[in-house]
Design a protein around this motif. Structure first.
Motif, mmCIF file in Angstrom:
data_model
loop_
_atom_site.group_PDB
_atom_site.id
_atom_site.type_symbol
_atom_site.label_atom_id
_atom_site.label_comp_id
_atom_site.label_asym_id
_atom_site.label_seq_id
_atom_site.Cartn_x
_atom_site.Cartn_y
_atom_site.Cartn_z
ATOM 1 N N GLU A 65 28.608 71.018 35.041
ATOM 2 C CA GLU A 65 28.590 70.087 33.908
ATOM 3 C C GLU A 65 28.724 70.809 32.575
ATOM 4 O OE1 GLU A 65 24.285 70.739 35.324
ATOM 5 O OE2 GLU A 65 26.275 70.359 36.201
ATOM 6 N N ARG A 66 28.260 72.057 32.501
ATOM 7 C CA ARG A 66 28.414 72.819 31.266
ATOM 8 C C ARG A 66 29.828 73.388 31.152
ATOM 9 N NH1 ARG A 66 23.983 77.013 29.948
ATOM 10 N NH2 ARG A 66 24.990 76.804 27.898
ATOM 11 N N VAL A 67 30.441 73.718 32.273
ATOM 12 C CA VAL A 67 31.846 74.144 32.233
ATOM 13 C C VAL A 67 32.714 72.987 31.745
ATOM 14 C CG1 VAL A 67 33.803 74.956 33.585
ATOM 15 C CG2 VAL A 67 31.517 75.844 34.060
ATOM 16 N N ASP A 68 32.405 71.784 32.209
ATOM 17 C CA ASP A 68 33.180 70.616 31.782
ATOM 18 C C ASP A 68 33.090 70.411 30.271
ATOM 19 O OD1 ASP A 68 34.027 70.071 34.342
ATOM 20 O OD2 ASP A 68 32.448 68.591 34.737
ATOM 21 N N GLN A 69 31.978 70.796 29.657
ATOM 22 C CA GLN A 69 31.860 70.697 28.208
ATOM 23 C C GLN A 69 32.920 71.521 27.486
ATOM 24 O OE1 GLN A 69 27.268 71.410 28.047
ATOM 25 N NE2 GLN A 69 27.877 70.632 26.037
ATOM 26 N N LEU A 70 33.354 72.605 28.136
ATOM 27 C CA LEU A 70 34.312 73.517 27.507
ATOM 28 C C LEU A 70 35.746 73.025 27.626
ATOM 29 C CD1 LEU A 70 32.819 76.901 28.791
ATOM 30 C CD2 LEU A 70 32.317 75.682 26.663
ATOM 31 N N TYR A 71 35.952 71.931 28.364
ATOM 32 C CA TYR A 71 37.297 71.364 28.549
ATOM 33 C C TYR A 71 37.252 69.858 28.278
ATOM 34 C CZ TYR A 71 38.376 75.878 30.490
ATOM 35 O OH TYR A 71 38.566 77.224 30.643
ATOM 36 N N PRO A 72 37.009 69.479 27.029
ATOM 37 C CA PRO A 72 36.910 68.047 26.709
ATOM 38 C C PRO A 72 38.238 67.344 26.898
ATOM 39 C CG PRO A 72 36.940 69.367 24.708
ATOM 40 C CD PRO A 72 36.841 70.334 25.849
ATOM 41 N N GLY A 73 38.167 66.029 27.071
ATOM 42 C CA GLY A 73 39.385 65.252 27.218
ATOM 43 C C GLY A 73 40.182 65.194 25.927
ATOM 44 N N TYR A 74 41.460 64.877 26.050
ATOM 45 C CA TYR A 74 42.331 64.771 24.880
ATOM 46 C C TYR A 74 41.861 63.614 23.992
ATOM 47 C CZ TYR A 74 46.608 64.643 22.098
ATOM 48 O OH TYR A 74 47.503 64.683 21.057
ATOM 49 N N PRO A 75 41.774 63.817 22.672
ATOM 50 C CA PRO A 75 41.248 62.778 21.769
ATOM 51 C C PRO A 75 42.301 61.732 21.408
ATOM 52 C CG PRO A 75 41.759 64.753 20.508
ATOM 53 C CD PRO A 75 42.038 65.096 21.951
ATOM 54 N N TYR A 76 42.630 60.866 22.356
ATOM 55 C CA TYR A 76 43.675 59.865 22.120
ATOM 56 C C TYR A 76 43.316 58.906 20.983
ATOM 57 C CZ TYR A 76 45.973 61.356 26.413
ATOM 58 O OH TYR A 76 46.624 62.091 27.362
ATOM 59 N N ASP A 77 42.019 58.767 20.687
ATOM 60 C CA ASP A 77 41.614 57.862 19.619
ATOM 61 C C ASP A 77 41.918 58.432 18.232
ATOM 62 O OD1 ASP A 77 39.745 59.879 20.138
ATOM 63 O OD2 ASP A 77 38.102 58.729 19.254
ATOM 64 N N ARG A 78 42.117 59.760 18.158
ATOM 65 C CA ARG A 78 42.376 60.393 16.859
ATOM 66 C C ARG A 78 43.756 61.022 16.756
ATOM 67 N NH1 ARG A 78 39.502 64.679 16.601
ATOM 68 N NH2 ARG A 78 38.374 64.546 18.580
ATOM 69 N N HIS A 79 44.297 61.503 17.876
ATOM 70 C CA HIS A 79 45.559 62.230 17.864
ATOM 71 C C HIS A 79 46.543 61.561 18.817
ATOM 72 C CE1 HIS A 79 43.101 66.054 16.672
ATOM 73 N NE2 HIS A 79 43.183 65.170 15.690
ATOM 74 N N LEU A 80 47.591 61.000 18.280
ATOM 75 C CA LEU A 80 48.546 60.264 19.090
ATOM 76 C C LEU A 80 49.347 61.193 19.998
ATOM 77 C CD1 LEU A 80 50.016 57.685 16.558
ATOM 78 C CD2 LEU A 80 48.458 57.226 18.461
ATOM 79 N N PRO A 81 49.711 60.725 21.190
ATOM 80 C CA PRO A 81 50.640 61.491 22.035
ATOM 81 C C PRO A 81 52.066 61.371 21.496
ATOM 82 C CG PRO A 81 50.096 59.423 23.085
ATOM 83 C CD PRO A 81 49.254 59.501 21.838
ATOM 84 N N ILE A 82 53.001 62.052 22.155
ATOM 85 C CA ILE A 82 54.394 62.055 21.700
ATOM 86 C C ILE A 82 55.023 60.682 21.874
ATOM 87 C CG2 ILE A 82 56.683 63.034 22.116
ATOM 88 C CD1 ILE A 82 55.217 65.590 23.120
ATOM 89 N N VAL A 83 54.851 60.093 23.073
ATOM 90 C CA VAL A 83 55.467 58.805 23.401
ATOM 91 C C VAL A 83 54.397 57.726 23.359
ATOM 92 C CG1 VAL A 83 56.699 57.488 25.153
ATOM 93 C CG2 VAL A 83 57.233 59.907 24.809
ATOM 94 N N ASN A 84 54.575 56.741 22.511
ATOM 95 C CA ASN A 84 53.606 55.663 22.358
ATOM 96 C C ASN A 84 54.184 54.317 22.772
ATOM 97 O OD1 ASN A 84 51.370 57.180 21.010
ATOM 98 N ND2 ASN A 84 53.025 57.603 19.573
#
Length: 828
Positions: free
Chosen positions: A211-230
């Motif tokens: 669970e602490r290793v998972d902290q070091l690889y957070p999910g992509y912040p789709y709410d703040r940073h848009l992907p290339i294709v929307n």
């Protein structure tokens, strides 16, 4: 004159004479390697005459009447300027560096022989189209024509003379099409995606709970940073830009976590976190000319000479037999143009970085391995490596169904638990058609032809942005992307069960994301997520860049649109943006901490800081020193050395979340016994340690600190530049000099927080294409056209690159001839 003085004067005279003689020999040797750029040269094998025009930067434009002559002349010109670089690269890709450098490169050769890049290239050649095979042969013929005209090694490049003194080198072999194809494997390796993240997760797991290793690889912040294709999703007929997803997908399949104590690091000279790129394209709706503008700057290691070579390839008359009129960036050793524009279209690349490589843990016993309950025979082959100055070394390469066992030859790679071997499965170890794609891109006339050409671009998988003279802008995700039967590719997995195997077929090309003329009027790619997984399956990867660069570019484009029409100068200013994307989060947290001592004065610099990382910025110097200390103090005690943070936007997201958890265990220093540190303790210590470091290096006057005095770039020759012999390094290396920007700024001049502020990866070139008038396009290379030390074009573009300047990117016959300072004619 007293005799001691007379003796000293005579000795001094002799020494000066020797210095002059040696300098003369050096100058003669160096100049012998310089290319002929004027006059006439007979080139047996040509079918007609060829003209080569070079401007003051030494950039060649080649004019011919047939495709074969065009690519033969390109081979000749590449060899004129960069043959040693080409020869070094083919030794590297074939695992033959030890023939040049002795035992010091033996481990590298073992690793490369194990992966078998050249063997794959040999298998790939007969699968390419007959046309492509012919172009590769013509290119090789041009290289070899240059070799035939230069029989002495010292005539070819100064590096050969140095190697001869050290007992290496020898007479270079003839060039072959295999040599060109093998270099494409090297580029695929440098841009291969998330192998290091798999390794780092597994290594972190040796010291931390999952669970602490998972902290070091957070999910992509789709709410703040848009992907290339929307826009769009996968429909029955493939990817449909107009379709909307019917349902929202859940989390990816269960991760398979197994431990690796150590596995090999990248062969790239750059820190992996710094390898990326920016590209974007703006519709004519928002430009001053009414036609699109396209920008591109790939981020790679800072090599001398630059990995790129600028050139123009022009058929005098465009016909079906000779359809090429293309200007752009090439790879020395490979025919065609990789990034650039034709007379109608333009394109740029950034690393798509899908997960195209997996580590499989294997159970090996003698010459067999376990697979689905059955003992299978290992596939083996023996490889002999010649070593300058000593006897050859023979290794045995072993492979399972998943790929070669890398731990047999790389001493740092070993498995644990039930496994005792590590296999690498990677898409580039299967023959493909990327070489076909280069020529197809170079002759594409519209979006339909370009899209068809991109289907052939299998490895490395790249984001392709597109614009043409009709006004169309578009994006295409190509590449061979595997589909896993189970798992998400984020951890090394057991190979013996077969449940994590790849499907036979990759994701079909027509199901990969694509967009034409989007509603936004612009497209931005900067290694950010391609598309929200709620819109798209199967999984491309979880290990994207986190979108700080892409979101900053989007913001700057939107601000420019509000101010008025966008022009090439606007695009260039965006490329040079040095704003730190995490400062707005970290600086307020620093300001809230109680602080005493001299660091208080340094912290005051941050109050009025505009977040830019310019050369003369004292605030940028202090901020980056604090950021370095925050990462080192927070994570180095928790993680093994190879998994510690180097910086970059993944760590922005990790620290962002930790700032909201002041008592998180990561803040505690495990080396301090019974004392438990909190967030504010670490931030306070980081500010104090950063002040002390900069005071020791730059003096006590905080207002006199300069980011450019810390953040420096040295251009290091990729072979002899790290020889450890100072006089040799001085011959080939240039710099250092200060540069603006920082890691995951738009102007991405990366550095490694574990080692210091020295630049490790850079925008290796910059290009802005104006589709309203292609002669108004601009470009720059990191170093220069020449690979010959002391040639005028060896690093003549470096200072302009560092200033953010761009050179004219002429492509029309009239503009090319007007700018030419040299003209060379080749005849049969």
């Amino acid at each position: 004159m007293p005799w001691p003085l007379r003796w000293f004067a005579r000795v001094l005279t002799v020494l000066l004479a020797l210095v002059l003689v040696l300098a003369g020999v050096l100058v003669y040797t160096v100049r012998q390697s310089f290319p002929q750029m004027d006059g006439s040269v007979r080139l047996p094998g040509l079918t007609g005459s060829v003209e080569i025009y070079r401007d003051k930067s030494g950039i060649p434009h080649i004019y011919a009447d047939s495709s074969a002559d065009l690519f033969m002349a390109q081979g000749f010109v590449h060899a004129q300027d960069r043959f040693y670089e080409m020869d070094f690269r083919r030794h590297m890709t074939a695992g033959r560096l030890s023939e040049l450098f002795g035992a010091s490169t033996l481990d590298t050769d073992k690793a490369l022989r194990t992966m078998g890049w050249r063997r794959v290239a040999e298998q790939e050649l007969p699968e390419l189209s007959q046309q492509t095979q012919g172009y590769l042969a013509a290119y090789a013929k041009g290289v070899n024509a240059w070799l035939d005209a230069n029989p002495n090694a010292s005539d070819r490049s100064l590096e050969y003379s140095v190697l001869k003194l050290q007992g290496g080198g020898g007479r270079p072999e003839k060039w072959t099409p295999i040599d060109s194809l093998a270099w494409l494997k090297a580029m695929a390796w440098d841009l291969r995606s998330n192998v290091e993240d798999e390794i780092d997760r597994a290594l972190a797991l040796t010291k931390l709970p999952k669970e602490r290793v998972d902290q070091l690889y957070p999910g992509y912040p789709y709410d703040r940073h848009l992907p290339i294709v929307n826009e769009g999703t996968v429909g029955q007929g493939g990817f449909d830009q107009r379709a909307e997803p019917r349902t929202r997908t859940g989390q990816a399949l269960t991760q398979a976590a197994k431990t690796l104590e150590a596995v090999p690091s990248t062969m790239s000279t750059a820190d992996r976190d710094g390898v990326g790129s920016n590209s974007w394209v703006v519709s004519g709706e928002y430009t001053a000319s009414g036609k699109p503008l396209l920008a591109n700057d790939p981020h790679l290691s800072a090599q001398m000479p630059s990995v790129w070579y600028q050139a123009g390839l022009h058929c005098r008359e465009l016909t079906q037999e000779c359809p090429y009129d293309v200007t752009g960036y090439t790879f020395s050793g490979v025919p065609g143009v990789v990034i650039g524009h034709t007379d109608r279209i333009s394109w740029g690349f950034t690393n798509l970085a899908p997960d195209v490589a997996d580590l499989f843990l294997e159970q090996v016993d003698d010459d067999t391995y376990l697979y689905k309950g059955v003992r299978m025979p290992l596939v083996t082959r023996r490889e002999q490596i010649k070593v300058a100055g000593r006897d050859p070394v023979t290794i045995t390469v072993k492979s399972t169904i998943h790929g070669p066992l890398i731990n047999d030859v790389i001493t740092d790679a070993r498995a644990s638990g039930e496994a005792n071997a590590v296999a690498l499965q990677w898409t580039a170890l299967t023959p493909g058609h990327t070489a076909d794609a280069i020529f197809a891109l170079n002759r594409a006339r519209d979006w339909g032809e370009f899209k068809a050409a991109a289907a052939l671009f299998e490895v490395p998988s790249q984001n392709l942005v597109y614009a043409d003279t009709t006004g169309k802008i578009a994006y295409q995700a190509p590449g061979r992307v595997p589909v896993r039967k189970k798992g998400d590719g984020t951890w090394p997995v057991p190979g013996w069960t077969g449940e994590y195997d790849w499907n036979t077929a990759p994701i079909p090309y027509d199901r990969l994301p694509s967009v034409e003329d989007p509603a936004d009027g612009f497209i931005v790619t900067a290694n950010n997520s391609v598309i929200d997984p709620n819109r798209y399956q199967p999984l491309l990867t979880k290990d994207w860049s986190y979108g700080y660069r892409s979101e900053r570019i989007r913001t700057l484009i939107q601000e420019a649109i509000k101010k008025g029409p966008i022009d090439a100068q606007t695009m260039a200013r965006i490329q040079q943006d040095s704003s730190d994307g995490f400062a707005d989060t970290l600086v307020p947290a620093l300001m809230r901490v109680d602080l005493a001592g001299p660091a208080v004065q340094a912290r005051e610099l941050l109050k009025s800081w505009d977040r830019s990382q310019s050369l003369d910025s004292a605030a940028a110097a202090y901020y980056n020193a604090v950021w370095r200390q925050v990462l080192v103090l927070t994570f180095n005690d928790d993680l093994p050395a190879s998994a510690r943070p180097t910086g970059g936007d993944r760590w922005y997201e990790v620290v962002r979340r930790l700032l909201e958890a002041p008592d998180d265990p990561f803040w505690d220093d495990t080396t301090t016994g019974n004392r438990k540190e909190t967030r504010d303790d670490v931030l306070r210590q980081a500010m104090a340690s950063a002040y002390q470091e900069l005071a020791d290096r730059l003096g006590d006057d905080v207002k006199a600190w300069r980011w450019g005095d810390l953040h420096q770039l040295e251009l290091v020759n990729e072979s002899l530049g790290t020889s450890g012999i100072a006089p040799v390094e001085a011959l080939f290396n240039r710099g250092p000099f200060g540069v603006t920007g920082g890691k995951d700024a738009v102007n991405a001049t990366s550095w490694n927080v574990q080692r210091g502020y020295e630049v490790t990866a850079v925008p290796s070139m910059r290009m802005i294409v104006d589709l309203s008038d292609l002669d108004k396009s601009r470009w720059i290379n990191l170093t220069g056209a020449s690979g010959h030390a002391f040639h005028d074009n060896y690093w003549d573009q470096a200072e302009a690159w560092a200033r953010g300047d761009l050179l004219p990117m002429y492509s029309s016959p009239a503009a090319v001839r007007k700018a030419a300072t040299h003209t060379l004619k080749l005849s049969p």
